[in-house]
Design an enzyme around this catalytic site. Sequence first.
Site, short mmCIF file in Angstrom:
data_model
loop_
_atom_site.label_atom_id
_atom_site.label_comp_id
_atom_site.label_asym_id
_atom_site.label_seq_id
_atom_site.Cartn_x
_atom_site.Cartn_y
_atom_site.Cartn_z
N TYR A 168 3.51 -2.82 -19.24
CA TYR A 168 4.55 -2.15 -18.44
C TYR A 168 4.92 -2.93 -17.17
O TYR A 168 5.62 -2.43 -16.31
CB TYR A 168 4.17 -0.70 -18.12
CG TYR A 168 2.87 -0.46 -17.40
CD1 TYR A 168 2.67 -0.89 -16.09
CD2 TYR A 168 1.84 0.24 -18.01
CE1 TYR A 168 1.48 -0.65 -15.42
CE2 TYR A 168 0.64 0.49 -17.35
CZ TYR A 168 0.47 0.04 -16.05
OH TYR A 168 -0.70 0.28 -15.40
N PRO A 184 -3.41 -1.01 -24.89
CA PRO A 184 -4.63 -0.22 -24.75
C PRO A 184 -5.89 -0.92 -25.31
O PRO A 184 -6.02 -1.08 -26.51
CB PRO A 184 -4.32 1.05 -25.56
CG PRO A 184 -3.31 0.62 -26.57
CD PRO A 184 -2.53 -0.49 -25.96
C1 HXC Z 1 -4.45 10.45 -6.22
C2 HXC Z 1 -6.08 8.95 -5.46
C3 HXC Z 1 -6.75 9.01 -6.72
C4 HXC Z 1 -6.18 9.87 -7.73
C5 HXC Z 1 -7.80 7.64 -5.42
N1 HXC Z 1 -6.78 8.09 -4.69
N2 HXC Z 1 -7.82 8.16 -6.65
N3 HXC Z 1 -4.95 9.65 -5.21
N4 HXC Z 1 -5.05 10.56 -7.43
N5 HXC Z 1 -6.75 9.97 -8.93
C6 HXC Z 1 -6.47 7.77 -3.33
C7 HXC Z 1 -7.58 8.20 -2.37
O1 HXC Z 1 -7.51 9.58 -2.08
C8 HXC Z 1 -7.32 7.32 -1.16
O2 HXC Z 1 -6.25 7.80 -0.39
C9 HXC Z 1 -6.82 6.03 -1.79
O3 HXC Z 1 -6.37 6.37 -3.11
C10 HXC Z 1 -7.91 4.99 -1.91
O4 HXC Z 1 -8.99 5.57 -2.62
P1 HXC Z 1 -10.48 5.06 -2.43
O5 HXC Z 1 -11.32 5.75 -3.44
O6 HXC Z 1 -10.90 5.14 -1.01
O7 HXC Z 1 -10.31 3.50 -2.75
P2 HXC Z 1 -11.28 2.49 -3.38
O8 HXC Z 1 -12.72 2.91 -3.23
O9 HXC Z 1 -10.90 1.18 -2.85
O10 HXC Z 1 -10.95 2.56 -4.97
C11 HXC Z 1 -9.81 1.95 -5.49
C12 HXC Z 1 -9.23 2.76 -6.64
C13 HXC Z 1 -10.32 3.11 -7.69
C14 HXC Z 1 -8.10 1.98 -7.26
C15 HXC Z 1 -8.69 4.09 -6.10
O11 HXC Z 1 -9.76 3.85 -8.76
C16 HXC Z 1 -11.01 1.89 -8.21
O12 HXC Z 1 -11.95 1.38 -7.61
N6 HXC Z 1 -10.59 1.33 -9.34
C17 HXC Z 1 -11.16 0.11 -9.92
C18 HXC Z 1 -11.27 0.15 -11.41
C19 HXC Z 1 -10.03 0.52 -12.12
O13 HXC Z 1 -9.15 1.20 -11.59
N7 HXC Z 1 -9.91 0.16 -13.35
C20 HXC Z 1 -8.74 0.48 -14.19
C21 HXC Z 1 -7.82 -0.65 -14.25
S1 HXC Z 1 -6.81 -0.46 -15.64
P3 HXC Z 1 -6.47 8.68 0.96
O14 HXC Z 1 -5.11 8.82 1.53
O15 HXC Z 1 -7.09 9.97 0.52
O16 HXC Z 1 -7.38 7.85 1.83
C22 HXC Z 1 -5.41 -1.35 -15.45
C23 HXC Z 1 -4.56 -1.63 -16.68
C24 HXC Z 1 -4.08 -0.41 -17.35
O17 HXC Z 1 -5.07 -1.75 -14.40
C25 HXC Z 1 -3.51 -0.60 -18.73
C26 HXC Z 1 -4.08 0.33 -19.77
C27 HXC Z 1 -3.23 0.64 -20.90
#
Ligand code: HXC
Length: 286
Positions: free
Chosen positions: A149, A193
């Site tokens: 996407y 996926p």
């Molecule tokens: C709304 C959210 C949320 C959710 C987090 N936030 N999760 N808001 N809905 N589900 C908000 C938090 O409230 C916060 O805002 C801000 O985002 C940052 O969140 P933190 O947890 O403090 O950040 P951090 O610890 O740095 O984590 C980063 C992250 C987390 C992206 C939010 O999910 C992560 O670490 N992800 C890493 C692994 C990952 O995502 N893997 C998937 C990749 S897949 P506020 O305002 O409250 O402070 C991909 C390809 C997809 O990319 C293709 C598949 C088909």
Amino acid sequence: MLPNNTFAGKTILITGGGSGLGKSMGKYFASLGGQLIITGRGLDKLTTTAEEIKSEFGSEVLPIAGDVRKIDDVENVVQKGIEKFGQIDILINNAAGNFISPTERLSHRAFESVIGIVLQGTANYTLTIGKYWIENKIKGVVLNIVVSYAWTGSGYTVPSAAAKAGVLAMTKSLAVEWGHKYGIRHVAIAPGPFPTKGAWDRLFPPSVQKVLDPAVNNPLHRVGEHIELAQLAAYLTSDYAAYINGECITIDGGEWLMGAGMFNKLSAVPEEMWDQLKREIKSKTK
Ligand code: HXC
């Protein structure tokens, strides 16, 4: 697919290399003789993965913790990697952050967090290693992991879509700029996926899978296998792909095309109904 020694003497740095697709790619590069630097936020996970790869393939693996968003961490990882292996040859920008949410529910920090990991994180590594390659006249290769996407956009993952589109633009831009001046190649893969815990926990929780099962929404009726992506990553970064530059290869079983084609949903029409449809259409066109 590739000869066993394809990456002998080569060092590959993989961001997000402790788990998921980063780990699967690392294993495959190690099986082809490569030595690895794997980085991510949690040292425990990286160390366990490094031990697993070392014992399975006998390869050297350096695990170093660091956040792709923090330039000091990035510079430390690169410096320690060069100290250990003498040279870095291939960079795989794989680390990603993502979750599903209606966009109006996001805070600016949520946006910042995903864009920071995906776009700024890729820029941080590309700049740091690119400058090192240019200074040392190394014709390195950058592989960016985007997503299908990146060019269609996708609701409910808007920060990710915007950031991945940026990474795709960076891939194509630097393929020309640094390819022309320094012989540095840039390539990208756009996966569909491929189940990993990190992505599935955040994108396909069980209640979402009931309405959006990625295996059902795919022409080939299945999700991807990690080895399929790892093989493509190895080919694109190897010397066998030395003339591929600036290209992004989609590996999604045709998923995005299935969503794009105007009449693709007609797969839902039962076979026996096509006779009736033919009669209807012909009667109108006499
Ligand atoms: C709304 C959210 C949320 C959710 C987090 N936030 N999760 N808001 N809905 N589900 C908000 C938090 O409230 C916060 O805002 C801000 O985002 C940052 O969140 P933190 O947890 O403090 O950040 P951090 O610890 O740095 O984590 C980063 C992250 C987390 C992206 C939010 O999910 C992560 O670490 N992800 C890493 C692994 C990952 O995502 N893997 C998937 C990749 S897949 P506020 O305002 O409250 O402070 C991909 C390809 C997809 O990319 C293709 C598949 C088909």
